[in-house]
Write a protein that holds these residues in place. Structure first.
Motif, PDB file in Angstrom:
ATOM      1  N   SER A 194       5.691  -1.713   1.002  1.00  0.00           N
ATOM      2  CA  SER A 194       6.979  -1.409   1.639  1.00  0.00           C
ATOM      3  C   SER A 194       6.974  -1.840   3.106  1.00  0.00           C
ATOM      4  O   SER A 194       5.904  -2.033   3.712  1.00  0.00           O
ATOM      5  CB  SER A 194       7.264   0.084   1.548  1.00  0.00           C
ATOM      6  OG  SER A 194       6.381   0.810   2.386  1.00  0.00           O
ATOM      7  N   ASN A 195       8.172  -1.978   3.682  1.00  0.00           N
ATOM      8  CA  ASN A 195       8.284  -2.375   5.090  1.00  0.00           C
ATOM      9  C   ASN A 195       7.604  -1.378   6.010  1.00  0.00           C
ATOM     10  O   ASN A 195       7.014  -1.754   7.028  1.00  0.00           O
ATOM     11  CB  ASN A 195       9.757  -2.537   5.474  1.00  0.00           C
ATOM     12  CG  ASN A 195      10.393  -3.750   4.825  1.00  0.00           C
ATOM     13  OD1 ASN A 195       9.698  -4.730   4.523  1.00  0.00           O
ATOM     14  ND2 ASN A 195      11.701  -3.704   4.599  1.00  0.00           N
ATOM     15  N   GLU A 250       2.552   6.453  -1.351  1.00  0.00           N
ATOM     16  CA  GLU A 250       2.551   6.290   0.111  1.00  0.00           C
ATOM     17  C   GLU A 250       2.461   7.622   0.851  1.00  0.00           C
ATOM     18  O   GLU A 250       2.636   7.674   2.061  1.00  0.00           O
ATOM     19  CB  GLU A 250       3.807   5.526   0.544  1.00  0.00           C
ATOM     20  CG  GLU A 250       3.827   4.088   0.034  1.00  0.00           C
ATOM     21  CD  GLU A 250       5.002   3.297   0.556  1.00  0.00           C
ATOM     22  OE1 GLU A 250       5.807   3.845   1.340  1.00  0.00           O
ATOM     23  OE2 GLU A 250       5.129   2.104   0.186  1.00  0.00           O
TER      24      GLU A 250
END
Length: 421
Positions: A194-195, A250
């Motif tokens: 992910s960014n 995450e």
């Protein structure tokens, strides 16, 4: 409701030598954390929160206290198929030895698992701190038609050299695996993340040691007795033979592998907004229900401190510390950055009166304790000074050990009046 598709297998780990002396008299999953829980409560609670209520815990070292904790804690309805069973290494006609590794532990226990119906085996570690929704991982496994799924967490280049690193394509299918890669190899091992993870420089997917196997494939793999470990053999050998999904997680996750990580994970609970959230109603952590009185605090300055039930505290100051159940801390004592596990029982007034000269359970008066772990049922005398830190060399004695500057007072140890570390 019970998820009958899934059978959970929680691996208790080996002898736990890196967590010594906390594992001197107990198995790794039975080590107390956060003042009132045990490490094994984490994966069990994650399973219960996902309606996975058929669980086996595999262990072979010092399993008595783990057995007792699970037997006293996890009671399900008489009419339910739910259970948490401890399987210790056992001699059978087909096997005379101990578990040799994670895969060997599952192989030796397969005859217990196969008595139950299940589509997927969820294989977990008993010594990690995290809160994961296994339901989402199982959904992703089903949707991708994978035979194996591996939970992965994005890590940075510095940490990547300490993990098994997976490379996944744009559909999160694992294409290759490398165990603890050298730093100069890392540029070839980045994966799509992910960014937010990219912004933190976490471009590498590390295996968390959490796996889903389809039942038929697990049976087939366990028939090969030459493989003894999932991370080192089963996973690397099978990712190209069988469709393997990388399920990215995450959230907060830490492997409680040594005294330093164990200490930091517990002290981290005192942060204003801790990364591991014990206060999340949807992700409750379950443990043994004790009928303990409220904690009593007299004249103590408290700052960033977590205190469990049933404590009697008269200290001058407690800061950035976790104080476990039934802890007693005497007048004018100072406790800083310390994990005090507490006690298994109270001393009676009669015992206290009879022991006027001897040390009582807990921390005595006018003590200074910093950078320490006090295991269960310790007796710290009056005027004791324990000042852990990098200035101390690693040491091992009958009553305490020093590891990475952290002073660990052993289970049931007595530290005499005026003692200095």
């Amino acid at each position: 409701m019970i998820n009958n598709k899934v059978l959970a297998i929680i691996l208790g780990g080996g002898q736990g030598s890196r967590l010594h002396p906390l594992t001197e008299e107990r198995s790794k999953p039975a080590v107390p954390i956060a003042g009132k829980y045990r490490l094994v409560d984490i994966p069990i609670s994650n399973c219960i929160n996902a309606d996975i209520k058929r669980m086996f815990v595999l262990t072979q070292f010092n399993s008595a206290s783990l057995n007792r904790h699970i037997k006293d804690t996890y009671h399900f309805s008489f009419f339910s198929s739910a259970f948490v069973d401890v399987l210790a290494a056992e001699q059978t006609p087909g096997n005379k030895g101990w578990f040799q590794g994670t895969a060997d532990a599952v192989r030796q226990s397969m005859h217990h698992f196969l008595r139950h119906e299940f589509d997927y085996a969820l294989i977990l570690s008993g010594d990690q701190l995290y809160q994961m929704d296994y339901d989402k991982m199982i959904e992703a496994h089903e949707e991708s038609n994978a035979k194996i799924s591996i939970a992965t967490i994005p890590v940075n280049a510095k940490d990547a050299t300490s993990f098994g690193i997976l490379k996944a394509n744009e559909k999160s299918i694992v294409t290759s695996f490398i165990e603890k890669p050298e730093a100069d190899l890392l540029p070839d091992w980045t994966s799509e993340v992910s960014n937010e993870m990219k912004g933190e420089g976490r471009n590498y997917l590390a295996s968390m040691g959490i796996y889903i196997f389809n039942r038929d494939l697990l049976i087939k793999l366990m028939n090969d007795s030459s493989t003894i470990d999932f991370g080192k053999e089963i996973i690397p050998q099978n990712i190209k033979k069988h469709k393997t999904l990388s399920y990215q997680y995450e959230g907060y996750w830490t492997d409680i592998g040594n005294i330093d990580s164990f200490f930091e994970a517990n002290i981290g609970l005192t942060d204003n907004i801790p990364q591991f959230d014990l206060y999340d109603k949807k992700k409750r952590i379950y443990t043994h229900a004790r009928m303990l009185p409220t904690t009593k605090v007299s004249g103590t300055t408290l700052n960033k401190t977590v205190i469990a039930e049933g404590c009697i505290i008269s200290a001058a100051k407690i800061e950035k510390s976790v104080i476990g159940i039934r802890s007693r801390i005497g007048d004018e004592s100072t406790v800083i950055k310390t994990y005090m596990m507490g006690s298994d029982y109270y001393e009676t007034l009669h015992e206290i009166q009879e022991k006027k000269i001897k040390n009582l359970m807990g921390i005595g008066e006018r003590c200074f304790i910093k950078n320490a772990i006090l295991d269960k049922n310790c007796r710290i005398g009056d005027d004791v000074r324990i000042n852990g830190g990098s200035h101390l060399k690693d040491t091992e004695t009958d009553t305490y050990a020093i590891k990475d500057g952290i002073v660990v007072i052993k289970n049931g140890a007595t530290i005499p009046n005026g003692f200095v570390i």
